[in-house]
Design an enzyme around this catalytic site. Structure first.
Site, PDB file in Angstrom:
ATOM      1  N   CYS A  71       2.205  21.001 -60.912  1.00  0.00           N
ATOM      2  CA  CYS A  71       0.528  21.456 -61.050  1.00  0.00           C
ATOM      3  C   CYS A  71      -0.138  21.588 -59.695  1.00  0.00           C
ATOM      4  O   CYS A  71      -1.242  22.071 -59.865  1.00  0.00           O
ATOM      5  CB  CYS A  71      -0.895  19.853 -61.278  1.00  0.00           C
ATOM      6  N   LYS A  97     -12.075  20.261 -64.798  1.00  0.00           N
ATOM      7  CA  LYS A  97     -10.881  20.521 -65.640  1.00  0.00           C
ATOM      8  C   LYS A  97     -11.330  19.896 -66.625  1.00  0.00           C
ATOM      9  O   LYS A  97     -11.203  19.920 -67.883  1.00  0.00           O
ATOM     10  CB  LYS A  97      -9.523  19.496 -64.960  1.00  0.00           C
ATOM     11  N   HIS A 149      -6.094  21.288 -68.442  1.00  0.00           N
ATOM     12  CA  HIS A 149      -5.330  20.815 -67.146  1.00  0.00           C
ATOM     13  C   HIS A 149      -4.365  22.684 -67.665  1.00  0.00           C
ATOM     14  O   HIS A 149      -3.280  21.786 -68.601  1.00  0.00           O
ATOM     15  CB  HIS A 149      -4.627  20.120 -67.065  1.00  0.00           C
ATOM     16  N   PHE A 168       3.172  16.961 -59.991  1.00  0.00           N
ATOM     17  CA  PHE A 168       4.878  15.566 -60.431  1.00  0.00           C
ATOM     18  C   PHE A 168       4.987  16.259 -59.202  1.00  0.00           C
ATOM     19  O   PHE A 168       5.517  17.459 -58.654  1.00  0.00           O
ATOM     20  CB  PHE A 168       5.659  16.052 -61.596  1.00  0.00           C
ATOM     21  N   GLU A 194      -7.611   9.717 -56.119  1.00  0.00           N
ATOM     22  CA  GLU A 194      -8.503  10.742 -55.681  1.00  0.00           C
ATOM     23  C   GLU A 194      -9.322  10.209 -55.030  1.00  0.00           C
ATOM     24  O   GLU A 194      -9.457  11.024 -54.275  1.00  0.00           O
ATOM     25  CB  GLU A 194      -8.368  12.274 -56.359  1.00  0.00           C
ATOM     26  N   HIS A 248      -8.671  18.178 -57.853  1.00  0.00           N
ATOM     27  CA  HIS A 248      -7.404  17.460 -58.955  1.00  0.00           C
ATOM     28  C   HIS A 248      -8.225  16.784 -60.364  1.00  0.00           C
ATOM     29  O   HIS A 248      -7.978  17.694 -61.646  1.00  0.00           O
ATOM     30  CB  HIS A 248      -6.179  17.505 -58.546  1.00  0.00           C
TER      31      HIS A 248
END
Length: 419
Positions: free
Chosen positions: A168, A340, A345, A404, A319, A308
């Site tokens: 991502c 998002k 996403h 990830f 975050e 994010h």
């Protein structure tokens, strides 16, 4: 040190095809989620996604029928977004000017690549055997670096050409590394971003098995709710974001419109877990601090963060903790939003789409909202621009992307040089 500015933007998202359609939808708080139509998801725990609508009707503007017959959807998105960005930057015929070919490069990546083609070819190979079950385009339709390859063939760009693959964070890493390529003199112009199409049996099934996605099937449009107390996972999306980055004097010499400057960039690792973020967002903290240092921008100068913000329980609280650790008391004065909440996403495309959105927010003086923000979470206690876009002019912003494997990227964008 050479300065790098944004002169073109191409966006293909679940809320719009093109920069202006996407931007208008975001400011209106439009949500892109709905029932999955790209495959039969009846038996899946999650039966909705943020699909790009109307692509089949629009795709003919960039591809002929032969290309559309074999090009994987992620390649279509990536190439088309690059062509949009070239048009937006004012390059006639979507071609590199004669004599500049060796000074142009392309960095466009993806997280997973041609999953749709892999699925279809597996079924075809099983059913028809090796002689008739495989297309000669199979390999070239699944490899991620075919996006920059196809873009270079179309445009004539002969400089650095490859794909970054970092889940991502892919789109943000692509833009950040493109900025460095120009900054250090290896190119004058870079076409950079990310694309992704994983709303497939494998994509949805795999993320369901990880229990990472929302299962709010009865209310898809309310499922992506970053930083909100009742969030239950991310909503998978698809799309592409590509920017044209130029060395500042190169852009000025041709009278280009400038969206702003890519002022700073950082990349690092959590070194913690294959999917979970490090506690308190330690890796994200370091990444934002490094990006600010690279930009030479004080934390207090940042007015907006495009987070994010995945709508997963762990990401959002970590975050938030990272932002508070980096910005201290100033964190309370920051506007933080997650687009998002509207696009879902988009994985490998997310960082590039969100960098493009952040540049527009800076240039146009409007911050997109975080929609579906109904019940505050005590662990997420910042200003998330809830539900309604906000008119406010900020000079500098950060776009965060975390992937990830614990891979992180942060971009610092400013209005410097913007027309």
């Amino acid at each position: 040190m050479r300065k790098v500015v944004i002169t073109g933007s191409g966006l293909i998202t679940p809320v719009g095809i093109g920069r202006e359609e996407t931007w208008s939808a975001l400011l209106a708080g439009k949500n892109g989620a709905g029932p999955i139509t790209l495959f039969d998801a009846t038996a899946y725990a999650t039966r909705f996604a943020c699909e790009v609508k109307g692509w089949e009707a629009a795709a003919g503007a960039w591809f002929d029928k032969r290309e559309l017959k074999h090009l994987d959807r992620f390649l279509q998105f990536g190439v088309a977004a690059a062509m949009m960005a070239m048009d937006d930057a004012g390059y006639d015929g979507r071609k590199v000017p004669a004599g500049e070919e060796d000074r142009w490069g392309v960095f466009i990546g993806a997280g997973l690549g041609g999953v749709t083609t892999i699925e279809h070819t597996h079924d075809s190979g099983r059913a028809k055997g090796p002689r008739y079950g495989f297309s000669p385009y199979f390999v070239t339709d699944i490899i991620i670096n075919m996006i920059p390859g196809l873009v270079s063939i179309r445009t004539g760009a002969r400089g650095p050409n490859f794909s970054h693959v970092s889940a991502c964070s892919t789109g943000a890493h692509s833009i950040g590394e493109a900025m460095r390529t120009i900054r250090h003199g290896y190119a004058d112009v870079m076409i950079a971003g990310g694309a992704e199409t994983t709303i497939t049996m494998l994509g949805v099934g795999g993320f369901n098995a990880m229990r990472a996605m929302s299962t709010r099937n009865e209310a898809p449009a309310q499922a992506s709710r970053p930083f909100e107390k009742d969030r239950d996972g991310f909503v998978i999306g698809e799309g592409a974001g590509v920017l044209v980055l130029e060395e500042l004097e190169h852009a000025r010499a041709r009278g280009a419109r400038i969206y702003g400057e890519v002022k700073g960039y950082a990349a690092n690792a959590d070194a913690h877990h294959i999917t979970a973020p490090a506690p308190e967002g330690i890796g994200a903290q370091r990444c934002m601090r490094m990006a600010l240092a690279d930009a030479g921008v004080a934390p207090e100068a940042i007015g907006y963060i495009n987070a994010h913000g995945t709508s997963t329980p762990f990401n959002d609280k970590n975050e938030t903790a990272a932002i508070k650790a980096v910005f201290g008391e100033h964190a309370r004065a920051l506007a933080v939003s997650s687009t998002k909440s509207m696009t879902g996403h988009t994985l490998g495309a997310a960082g590039a789409i969100e960098a493009g959105i952040t540049a527009l927010a800076l240039t146009r003086g409007v911050l997109p909202p975080t929609i579906n923000y109904d019940t505050p979470d005590p662990e997420c206690d910042l200003d998330y621009v809830p539900n309604v876009a906000r008119e406010v002019r900020v000079a500098a912003a950060i776009s965060n992307s975390f992937g990830f494997g614990g891979t992180n990227a942060a971009l610092v964008l400013t209005r410097d040089g913007a027309a």
